[in-house]
Scaffold this active site. Structure first.
Site, mmCIF file in Angstrom:
data_model
loop_
_atom_site.group_PDB
_atom_site.id
_atom_site.type_symbol
_atom_site.label_atom_id
_atom_site.label_comp_id
_atom_site.label_asym_id
_atom_site.label_seq_id
_atom_site.Cartn_x
_atom_site.Cartn_y
_atom_site.Cartn_z
ATOM 1 N N GLU A 65 40.410 18.464 25.762
ATOM 2 C CA GLU A 65 38.998 18.876 25.730
ATOM 3 C C GLU A 65 38.645 19.586 26.814
ATOM 4 O O GLU A 65 37.838 20.528 26.760
ATOM 5 C CB GLU A 65 37.996 17.513 25.727
ATOM 6 C CG GLU A 65 36.604 17.681 25.653
ATOM 7 C CD GLU A 65 35.829 16.500 26.498
ATOM 8 O OE1 GLU A 65 35.097 16.737 27.112
ATOM 9 O OE2 GLU A 65 36.307 15.253 25.960
ATOM 10 N N HIS A 66 39.128 19.224 28.041
ATOM 11 C CA HIS A 66 38.882 20.038 29.361
ATOM 12 C C HIS A 66 39.493 21.442 28.995
ATOM 13 O O HIS A 66 38.866 22.448 29.506
ATOM 14 C CB HIS A 66 39.068 19.382 30.376
ATOM 15 C CG HIS A 66 38.397 18.227 30.824
ATOM 16 N ND1 HIS A 66 37.724 18.291 31.949
ATOM 17 C CD2 HIS A 66 38.309 16.951 30.381
ATOM 18 C CE1 HIS A 66 37.120 17.123 31.943
ATOM 19 N NE2 HIS A 66 37.303 16.157 31.142
#
Length: 467
Positions: A65-66
């Site tokens: 996600e990052h």
């Protein structure tokens, strides 16, 4: 052009409508017009969360996600943040057990930009993913774990309870944050393979809600997403089914520097998407949802043995849901006093069932929460994606409240009798390191559904929330 098209105005949807479309590469698209304000929300759900991870590689879904904010073929570094915010929009991303999502809310005239940005990283992130971005975001996630879990009072409670409630080897045994050891062990090739497997258009749902022209929006979606190839190598998720009840009371005592003694428990509840889950939601709302609940009235108002008391539901579609109980004691009150009172109230609830007034209040509360979610373009976009990914039908988002309002008092009583029992819970007891700590209590926020949430400042620590 996009293939497939349905339009429905479901009964009980409050006049809200959604149209469904599918591109040739498998991307599902859901559109909902709302011309009240000149904004549009873009929400993209990928069918991947921590339940898809394997032992030794936990935390990859959250780490990725990052990484999705670290640049793609045509957008370098923090460009995604800069372009959205520079256009007057807001954005974020979250990871849960069952999905990873990314979203932007934009002025209407900037909708094309948001669609282009999401398509660019879906189609070309691997060209920008390198050791530097991997190490940068690995450190960010590890620091998030320290700040949100390891170094705050009660920070590891949810992690400990899920590990108790779901047995070793179960796909929900670990939380989305992952372990420090697994984060250290993740390699660049692990991340690349994860992206190839799960970040494909046929493993995603894109919703666009707001002040939109559907025909123009579909044209942009086809233009930017249509050429991204599908991927058919996704493994079948591991089975998350379990017996309806745990069969015994699982228990762990934690001695830490906390401001108050605490009793937390996770009860095994029906899976989301069932009528029994809706009945359980009503039951927990009556018993522990807010300051009018039975639990709050008994412990905080009447007995004054607690400063905070709540009981909420974590709905899960791929495994039994959890009923999450959280009580912080008052002064030098001991946990067994609290536990006895809770079990007395649960037994009375199971024997008597809810009153008509309690049913009305709980269903009204759940209806208001549903209206709050669908009342904003961003909330509606998220709900449409949720029902499309987890249950195969985004239209269910528009009528969810009708199913809750249809629950009967008898169904509420039955789920309380069957599930809210001492032999169907995992219990976590917090004892302060010193007597002085126990005398200084504080009202902690009630845990919600755990999501790892990327901050809107690229490179900053994430915010781990529970919903």
């Amino acid at each position: 052009m996009p293939m497939g098209h349905t339009t429905k105005a479901e009964a009980g949807s409050g006049g809200l409508t959604a149209t469904e479309h599918r591109l040739a590469n498998g991307l599902r698209v859901v559109l909902s017009e709302d011309h009240l304000t000149p904004v549009a929300a873009v929400c993209l759900w990928y069918d991947v969360g921590s339940r898809h991870e394997v032992k030794g590689r936990t935390g990859l879904a959250h780490l990725f996600e990052h990484l999705m904010f670290q640049g793609s073929a045509q957008v370098s570094g923090n460009g995604h943040f800069e372009l959205v915010q520079g256009a007057g929009g807001s954005l974020n991303g979250t990871t849960s057990f069952e999905r990873t999502n990314y979203f932007e809310t934009m002025p209407t005239h900037q909708l094309e930009l948001a669609l282009w940005l999401e398509a660019d990283r879906m189609g070309s992130l691997l060209t920008a993913l390198d050791d530097e971005s991997m190490e940068n975001q690995r450190d960010v996630v590890k620091n998030e774990r320290r700040q949100r879990y390891d170094n705050v009072p009660y920070g590891t409670a949810f992690e400990k309870l899920t590990a108790l409630a779901y047995p070793e080897g179960h796909p929900y045994h670990h939380t989305p944050i992952g372990s420090m050891a697994d984060l250290d062990a993740a390699t660049l090739e692990d991340a690349r393979q994860f992206f190839r497997t799960y970040y494909a258009p046929n493993n995603a749902v894109l919703s666009v809600v707001g002040d939109i022209d559907p025909q123009q929006t579909l044209a942009w979606i086809e233009k930017y997403f249509g050429s991204i190839p599908a991927h058919d190598g996704k493994p079948t998720p591991r089975d998350g089914s379990l017996p309806q009840v745990i069969g015994e009371q699982l228990r762990e005592v934690v001695v830490e520097e906390v401001p108050a003694r605490a009793l937390m428990a996770a009860y095994r509840l029906p899976q989301d998407g069932t009528r029994e889950a809706d009945a359980a939601d009503v039951a927990l709302t009556i018993f522990g949802g807010g300051e009018s609940s039975r639990l709050y009235n008994r412990l905080v108002r009447r007995d004054r043995t607690a400063v905070a008391a709540g009981f909420g539901m974590l709905r899960l579609a791929g495994a039994p849901s959890l009923g999450w109980l959280d009580v912080k004691t008052s002064g030098d009150v001991q946990v067994p006093v609290i536990e006895t009172a809770i079990d007395e109230e649960l037994a009375r609830f199971a024997e008597e069932g809810p009153t008509p007034e309690e049913m009305e209040r709980a269903q009204a509360q759940l209806e208001r929460e549903w209206l709050d979610r669908l009342g904003t373009v961003a909330g509606r976009a998220d709900e449409l994606c949720r029902y499309a990914v987890l249950f195969g039908d985004p239209q269910l988002a528009l009528t969810a409240v009708q199913r809750v309002l249809a629950v009967t008092p008898q169904e509420v009583q039955e789920v309380a009798q069957a599930r809210l029992r001492p032999d169907n819970r995992a219990v976590l007891v917090y004892e302060p390191l010193s007597a002085e700590s126990a005398e200084h209590t504080q009202d902690e926020d009630f845990p919600e559904d755990p999501e790892s949430e990327a901050t809107v400042e690229a490179g900053d620590d994430n915010e781990e929330t529970a919903k």
